[in-house]
Design an enzyme around this catalytic site. Sequence first.
Site, mmCIF file in Angstrom:
data_model
loop_
_atom_site.group_PDB
_atom_site.id
_atom_site.type_symbol
_atom_site.label_atom_id
_atom_site.label_comp_id
_atom_site.label_asym_id
_atom_site.label_seq_id
_atom_site.Cartn_x
_atom_site.Cartn_y
_atom_site.Cartn_z
ATOM 1 N N LYS A 38 0.844 -1.218 0.000
ATOM 2 C CA LYS A 38 0.000 0.000 0.000
ATOM 3 C C LYS A 38 0.866 1.248 0.000
ATOM 4 C CE LYS A 38 0.841 1.471 4.351
ATOM 5 N NZ LYS A 38 1.837 2.504 4.507
ATOM 6 N N ASP B 280 -2.662 -1.689 9.578
ATOM 7 C CA ASP B 280 -2.793 -1.722 8.116
ATOM 8 C C ASP B 280 -3.349 -3.056 7.603
ATOM 9 O OD1 ASP B 280 -1.541 0.744 8.063
ATOM 10 O OD2 ASP B 280 0.426 -0.073 7.545
HETATM 11 P P1 ATP Z 1 4.457 -0.764 9.099
HETATM 12 O O1 ATP Z 1 3.352 -1.718 8.721
HETATM 13 O O2 ATP Z 1 4.827 -0.791 10.556
HETATM 14 O O3 ATP Z 1 4.315 0.601 8.497
HETATM 15 P P2 ATP Z 1 6.419 -1.238 7.100
HETATM 16 O O4 ATP Z 1 5.435 -1.229 6.006
HETATM 17 O O5 ATP Z 1 7.366 -0.084 7.150
HETATM 18 O O6 ATP Z 1 5.731 -1.400 8.478
HETATM 19 P P3 ATP Z 1 7.006 -4.068 7.131
HETATM 20 O O7 ATP Z 1 7.711 -4.663 5.962
HETATM 21 O O8 ATP Z 1 5.584 -4.377 7.319
HETATM 22 O O9 ATP Z 1 7.287 -2.525 7.068
HETATM 23 O O10 ATP Z 1 7.867 -4.482 8.430
HETATM 24 C C1 ATP Z 1 7.653 -3.923 9.705
HETATM 25 C C2 ATP Z 1 8.357 -4.813 10.730
HETATM 26 O O11 ATP Z 1 7.713 -6.092 10.779
HETATM 27 C C3 ATP Z 1 9.830 -5.092 10.434
HETATM 28 O O12 ATP Z 1 10.548 -4.797 11.601
HETATM 29 C C4 ATP Z 1 9.883 -6.566 10.131
HETATM 30 O O13 ATP Z 1 11.058 -7.179 10.639
HETATM 31 C C5 ATP Z 1 8.654 -7.147 10.814
HETATM 32 N N1 ATP Z 1 8.038 -8.306 10.089
HETATM 33 C C6 ATP Z 1 7.464 -9.371 10.642
HETATM 34 N N2 ATP Z 1 7.012 -10.225 9.723
HETATM 35 C C7 ATP Z 1 7.287 -9.696 8.527
HETATM 36 C C8 ATP Z 1 7.036 -10.104 7.188
HETATM 37 N N3 ATP Z 1 6.421 -11.241 6.876
HETATM 38 N N4 ATP Z 1 7.429 -9.277 6.208
HETATM 39 C C9 ATP Z 1 8.034 -8.101 6.506
HETATM 40 N N5 ATP Z 1 8.308 -7.694 7.747
HETATM 41 C C10 ATP Z 1 7.932 -8.459 8.765
#
Ligand code: ATP
Length: 301
Positions: free
Chosen positions: A10, A140
């Site tokens: 997103k 989200d």
């Molecule tokens: P947010 O949803 O907090 O805005 P983001 O979009 O910046 O996060 P994500 O890739 O969702 O980033 O990762 C957020 C955190 O979740 C990271 O610290 C990551 O290590 C952890 N995490 C746990 N499971 C997963 C996964 N399947 N894929 C990505 N990150 C994960």
Amino acid sequence: MTVTVRAPAKINLHLGVGAPRPDGFHPLVTAYHAVGLCDDVTVADADTWSVHTKLPDWIDPGLLPADGENIVDRAAELLAGFHGVPRRGLVSVVKAIPVAGGLAGGSADAAAALVALDRLWDLHTSDTDLLRLAAQLGSDVPFSLVGGTALGTGRGELVTPLTDRGTWWWVVVPSPEGLSTPRVYRHFDELVPDAPERPPSADEVVAALASGDPYLLAAALHNDLELAAVDLRPDLGRLLERGEEVGALRGLVSGSGPTCVFLCEGADHAREVAGALTGPEHPVVLTTMGPVAGAHLVEYA
Ligand code: ATP
């Protein structure tokens, strides 16, 4: 049986952030937009539980959590607990969404896992219950189920579809390093100690989406977290300027960053802008479009 579910990244077209609530969460008014950069979660029958993650070579595996702490583990635990069934399955997560990039990649995987495991375990969870479980996993995650373009309120977990007459083309520039979402919110609190109780409304973006005009949307894009993300990572500010210099209608930090996205007039324009931004500093530059569907079944055998 094997089930594969695909879920999209997103972009927040509008991210209005209010002063922190007593529970510590920031109230949000956001316009979520699902784009065609997707992770696939495949689940198969097994007597035990395991999750394997495959990453493209440009995503740092160090950003992923340790074994057992993947959001997919939590999604499965929650769904199994809700129905009182054992958590069993062989799970493969094929990622294309940057990790810790502000694109809700973890949320996409959680949503995909809920949908895939619901099918594998033959649970027939209602949409209302799936959305409720999703909200417990992260703000989200409900949107990752719904997809399209939608308004998010509360802490982002209350999702209402929006009228969107456009097909919007984006250039996506991931960053090799992640940026922690809580850190960006903490910095936002320092930089904007007098944030309003009610977050800024998304009216301008909502109107632009209904018009289908990329110039109106470019002018309306808004992210209250951009100031904090760019202050923590000045290179992002330079990248946003560069993208607009090479012709993007508008550059924006995606969510809490560090991924930057650039709105373009169409597919050809997006390819031109992507070509101009690709170089030693940004070896990976992607083009994509939205809106696309939320978590959906792509294979069932
Ligand atoms: P947010 O949803 O907090 O805005 P983001 O979009 O910046 O996060 P994500 O890739 O969702 O980033 O990762 C957020 C955190 O979740 C990271 O610290 C990551 O290590 C952890 N995490 C746990 N499971 C997963 C996964 N399947 N894929 C990505 N990150 C994960």
